[in-house]
Design a protein around this motif. Structure first.
Motif, PDB file in Angstrom:
ATOM      1  N   CYS A  58       0.882  -1.005  -0.003  1.00 35.36           N
ATOM      2  CA  CYS A  58      -0.075   0.078   0.021  1.00 35.36           C
ATOM      3  C   CYS A  58       0.898   1.256  -0.092  1.00 35.36           C
ATOM      4  CB  CYS A  58      -0.780   0.070   1.164  1.00 35.36           C
ATOM      5  SG  CYS A  58      -2.204  -1.221   1.128  1.00 35.36           S
ATOM      6  N   LYS A  59       1.897   1.121   0.769  1.00 36.59           N
ATOM      7  CA  LYS A  59       3.045   2.433   0.864  1.00 36.59           C
ATOM      8  C   LYS A  59       3.386   2.467  -0.517  1.00 36.59           C
ATOM      9  CE  LYS A  59       4.841   2.031   5.387  1.00 36.59           C
ATOM     10  NZ  LYS A  59       5.998   1.930   6.336  1.00 36.59           N
ATOM     11  N   ALA A  62       1.030   4.080  -2.801  1.00 30.60           N
ATOM     12  CA  ALA A  62       0.588   5.411  -2.481  1.00 30.60           C
ATOM     13  C   ALA A  62       1.539   6.097  -2.961  1.00 30.60           C
ATOM     14  CB  ALA A  62       0.424   5.446  -1.010  1.00 30.60           C
ATOM     15  N   ALA A  63       2.977   5.699  -2.817  1.00 29.87           N
ATOM     16  CA  ALA A  63       4.099   6.899  -3.375  1.00 29.87           C
ATOM     17  C   ALA A  63       4.191   7.034  -4.885  1.00 29.87           C
ATOM     18  CB  ALA A  63       5.629   6.173  -2.734  1.00 29.87           C
ATOM     19  N   VAL A  65       1.325   7.151  -6.671  1.00 27.67           N
ATOM     20  CA  VAL A  65       0.168   8.186  -6.793  1.00 27.67           C
ATOM     21  C   VAL A  65       0.608   9.545  -6.457  1.00 27.67           C
ATOM     22  CG1 VAL A  65      -2.018   8.924  -5.968  1.00 27.67           C
ATOM     23  CG2 VAL A  65      -1.475   6.359  -6.486  1.00 27.67           C
ATOM     24  N   GLN A  66       1.404   9.609  -5.286  1.00 28.63           N
ATOM     25  CA  GLN A  66       1.991  10.992  -4.868  1.00 28.63           C
ATOM     26  C   GLN A  66       2.838  11.416  -5.736  1.00 28.63           C
ATOM     27  OE1 GLN A  66       4.995  11.815  -2.520  1.00 28.63           O
ATOM     28  NE2 GLN A  66       4.208  13.441  -1.522  1.00 28.63           N
ATOM     29  N   ARG A  67       3.980  10.545  -6.401  1.00 27.98           N
ATOM     30  CA  ARG A  67       4.551  11.188  -7.532  1.00 27.98           C
ATOM     31  C   ARG A  67       3.919  11.191  -8.784  1.00 27.98           C
ATOM     32  NH1 ARG A  67       7.957   6.822  -5.648  1.00 27.98           N
ATOM     33  NH2 ARG A  67       7.465   5.625  -7.189  1.00 27.98           N
ATOM     34  N   LEU A  72      -5.115   7.441  -8.775  1.00 32.32           N
ATOM     35  CA  LEU A  72      -5.708   6.852  -7.814  1.00 32.32           C
ATOM     36  C   LEU A  72      -6.820   5.797  -8.255  1.00 32.32           C
ATOM     37  CD1 LEU A  72      -6.145   7.067  -4.686  1.00 32.32           C
ATOM     38  CD2 LEU A  72      -8.091   8.746  -5.144  1.00 32.32           C
ATOM     39  N   ILE A  75      -5.564   1.969  -8.708  1.00 32.55           N
ATOM     40  CA  ILE A  75      -5.208   1.079  -7.375  1.00 32.55           C
ATOM     41  C   ILE A  75      -6.067   0.190  -7.470  1.00 32.55           C
ATOM     42  CG2 ILE A  75      -4.766   1.043  -4.883  1.00 32.55           C
ATOM     43  CD1 ILE A  75      -3.952   3.821  -4.921  1.00 32.55           C
ATOM     44  N   ASP A  76      -5.790  -1.114  -8.108  1.00 34.56           N
ATOM     45  CA  ASP A  76      -6.602  -2.225  -7.795  1.00 34.56           C
ATOM     46  C   ASP A  76      -5.771  -3.373  -7.258  1.00 34.56           C
ATOM     47  OD1 ASP A  76      -6.555  -2.875 -11.505  1.00 34.56           O
ATOM     48  OD2 ASP A  76      -4.980  -2.876  -9.914  1.00 34.56           O
ATOM     49  N   GLU A  77      -6.541  -4.732  -7.364  1.00 33.74           N
ATOM     50  CA  GLU A  77      -6.116  -5.786  -6.959  1.00 33.74           C
ATOM     51  C   GLU A  77      -4.749  -6.183  -7.650  1.00 33.74           C
ATOM     52  OE1 GLU A  77      -8.703  -8.819  -6.768  1.00 33.74           O
ATOM     53  OE2 GLU A  77      -7.246 -10.529  -7.123  1.00 33.74           O
ATOM     54  N   LEU A  80      -1.762  -3.617  -6.364  1.00 33.48           N
ATOM     55  CA  LEU A  80      -1.060  -3.882  -5.034  1.00 33.48           C
ATOM     56  C   LEU A  80      -0.265  -5.168  -5.198  1.00 33.48           C
ATOM     57  CD1 LEU A  80      -4.043  -3.521  -2.193  1.00 33.48           C
ATOM     58  CD2 LEU A  80      -1.930  -2.442  -2.492  1.00 33.48           C
ATOM     59  N   GLU A  81      -0.707  -6.237  -5.725  1.00 33.85           N
ATOM     60  CA  GLU A  81      -0.046  -7.490  -6.071  1.00 33.85           C
ATOM     61  C   GLU A  81       1.267  -7.248  -6.601  1.00 33.85           C
ATOM     62  OE1 GLU A  81      -2.497 -11.006  -6.517  1.00 33.85           O
ATOM     63  OE2 GLU A  81      -1.238 -11.860  -8.050  1.00 33.85           O
TER      64      GLU A  81
ATOM     65  N   ALA B 153      -7.837  -3.476  -1.595  1.00 30.04           N
ATOM     66  CA  ALA B 153      -7.516  -2.393  -2.755  1.00 30.04           C
ATOM     67  C   ALA B 153      -8.144  -1.111  -2.526  1.00 30.04           C
ATOM     68  CB  ALA B 153      -7.896  -3.051  -4.201  1.00 30.04           C
ATOM     69  N   ARG B 157      -7.203   2.827  -1.877  1.00 26.97           N
ATOM     70  CA  ARG B 157      -7.524   3.900  -2.330  1.00 26.97           C
ATOM     71  C   ARG B 157      -7.973   4.998  -1.595  1.00 26.97           C
ATOM     72  NH1 ARG B 157      -9.737   0.033  -6.074  1.00 26.97           N
ATOM     73  NH2 ARG B 157     -11.682   0.215  -5.100  1.00 26.97           N
ATOM     74  N   HIS B 160      -5.370   6.805   0.322  1.00 24.08           N
ATOM     75  CA  HIS B 160      -4.609   8.088  -0.589  1.00 24.08           C
ATOM     76  C   HIS B 160      -5.588   9.362  -0.626  1.00 24.08           C
ATOM     77  CE1 HIS B 160      -2.546  10.349  -3.495  1.00 24.08           C
ATOM     78  NE2 HIS B 160      -1.394   9.676  -3.034  1.00 24.08           N
ATOM     79  N   ARG B 168       2.623  18.431   0.212  1.00 19.66           N
ATOM     80  CA  ARG B 168       3.343  17.247  -0.355  1.00 19.66           C
ATOM     81  C   ARG B 168       4.281  16.655   0.753  1.00 19.66           C
ATOM     82  NH1 ARG B 168       4.317  15.766  -5.548  1.00 19.66           N
ATOM     83  NH2 ARG B 168       6.223  14.702  -5.990  1.00 19.66           N
ATOM     84  N   ILE B 175       2.655   8.620   4.475  1.00 22.44           N
ATOM     85  CA  ILE B 175       2.901   7.338   3.637  1.00 22.44           C
ATOM     86  C   ILE B 175       3.918   6.468   4.097  1.00 22.44           C
ATOM     87  CG2 ILE B 175       3.702   6.518   1.136  1.00 22.44           C
ATOM     88  CD1 ILE B 175       2.308   8.870  -0.005  1.00 22.44           C
ATOM     89  N   LEU B 178       3.002   4.658   7.303  1.00 25.16           N
ATOM     90  CA  LEU B 178       1.614   3.639   7.420  1.00 25.16           C
ATOM     91  C   LEU B 178       2.079   2.368   8.091  1.00 25.16           C
ATOM     92  CD1 LEU B 178      -0.785   4.488   5.721  1.00 25.16           C
ATOM     93  CD2 LEU B 178      -0.002   2.894   3.973  1.00 25.16           C
TER      94      LEU B 178
END
Lengths: 155, 252
Positions: A58-59, A62-63, A65-67, A72, A75-77, A80-81, B153, B157, B160, B168, B175, B178
């Protein structure tokens, strides 16, 4: 048996930062020396937690997405996998069979995501007593079962 | 000669112990069949609070009556929460039917219980809205594959989403820090967090958790029950007693 002569590729997953320095160094050295081996891929969970594996995935997502490299909505199965610790090599897939020794019938926080559809075989023998014969029995039990991943069998 | 006698005595004691165990099981079976399940459970000191039931697709399609029987047994045994799972969500489609049948069966057996069925997030329309404080309550969640990996998942989401509006730098710090607790909180916010089951009973042709919400089975005891069939009270009783009799070391 020597992992180097047998061409075994060893990879460690888990939070190695929690290990003593000497052990961490040894793990890194083994990993580096066997990195190009083409034989069996041996993944060793050391200081590993299935839940923590999901948290770090997740981290990582998320990183991204932040970049701005991932939306957003992406982000699905499968996303993550792709960030789990076990996906260090594209040839590594989810286990087909889990053998748990010592009579315990739990996953004990091991690869919770990856074992979703894995066949489980729990054996009473303790790990030091689990030999070739016990392995054959577990394998035979796995082969006898009808693996349909829960779906209705197509005839 | 002494060794021969010792062997004979050993085998005789073993035979007596086996007969005693068979007789005990027979008496437990009678207690359960006559509806006096509470009798069989009187000496059990450790019961799971939450039991997960995993059934394969075929069992979910054809075994609704067996599932009703299973739920009635668990209610009589004092289990307060059941997570009933099939990968394809077949049982979710029959949620109202299952609830009506379970309520009807428990009233026929004079077991006064209140049931609360939900599809993992939302409750089904109540068919038994009357509840008194004296009636024990059992919550039944109906789960499917969408409550498993997909839910994690969705929680990711959500995490975030909550970071939007922050600087930022703050986002980066959040993050990096977490933890499991944050993912738990996110699952709660989307209505996907429920207590971890202490015990899971797997029915079908394969011993696999079949996509049951992976976050919830960290320390769950998993017992493979074989194919779902009628009159499985004895097997269920043995499974619950096996759980009760085990020492749970949790990694120690």
């Amino acid at each position: 048996m020597n992992i180097f002569t047998k061409g075994i590729c060893v990879h460690f997953i888990g939070d190695l930062s929690r290990l003593p320095g000497t052990l961490r160094l040894l793990a890194c050295q083994i990993q580096e020396r066997t990195r190009h081996n083409k034989g069996l891929k041996l993944v060793v969970g050391l200081s590993y937690s299935g839940r923590q594996d999901l948290v770090q995935a997740c981290k990582a997502v998320a990183a991204e997405v932040q970049r701005g490299s991932v939306d957003l909505d992406e982000i699905d199965e499968s996303k993550l996998e792709s960030k789990l610790l076990t996906t260090w090599d594209e040839e590594i897939s989810d286990p087909d069979l889990l053998i748990r020794t010592s009579g315990e019938k739990r996953l004990s926080n091991f690869m919770l995501w990856q074992l979703a559809y894995t066949e489980l075989v729990f054996v009473p023998e303790l790990w030091p007593d689990f030999g070739e014969n016990e392995y054959r029995v577990a394998l035979a039990e796995y082969q006898e079962r009808d693996r349909r991943f829960g779906r209705h069998q197509n005839k | 000669m002494g060794a021969v006698w010792a062997a004979v005595v050993w085998h005789l004691l073993h035979a007596i112990a086996s007969c005693a165990a068979i007789l005990q099981r027979f008496l437990d079976g009678i207690a359960i069949a006559t509806g006096s399940v509470r009798f069989a459970w009187r000496s059990v000191t450790k019961k799971p609070r939450v039991v997960a039931i995993v059934v394969d697709g075929e069992s979910a399609r054809k075994g609704r009556d067996e599932i009703v029987e299973l739920l009635v047994f668990l209610a009589a045994a004092g289990i307060r929460q059941v997570a009933l799972y099939d990968m394809e969500g077949i049982l979710k489609r029959y949620g109202t039917y299952l609830e009506k049948r379970v309520v009807s069966s428990t009233w026929k057996r004079q077991l006064k219980h209140d049931f609360h069925f939900s599809n993992g997030v939302d409750p089904f329309p109540r068919s038994n809205p009357i509840r008194t404080k004296s009636e024990p309550r059992m919550v039944v969640e109906l789960l499917s594959m969408s409550d498993g990996k997909d839910a994690i998942a969705e929680a990711a989401r959500r995490i975030h989403d909550d970071l939007r509006g922050s600087s930022r730098q703050d986002q980066l710090e959040r993050i990096n820090s977490l933890t499991e607790t944050d993912l738990n909180e996110s699952l709660k916010q989307i209505g996907r967090w429920k207590p971890d089951p202490e015990l899971m009973l797997v029915f079908g042709k394969i011993n696999s958790v079949q996509g049951f919400p992976p976050w919830r089975i960290k320390l769950t005891e998993i017992i493979y029950m074989g194919e779902l069939r009628r009159n499985i009270d004895s097997s269920l009783s043995y499974a619950l007693q096996a759980y009760s009799g085990r020492t749970h070391r949790y990694g120690c």
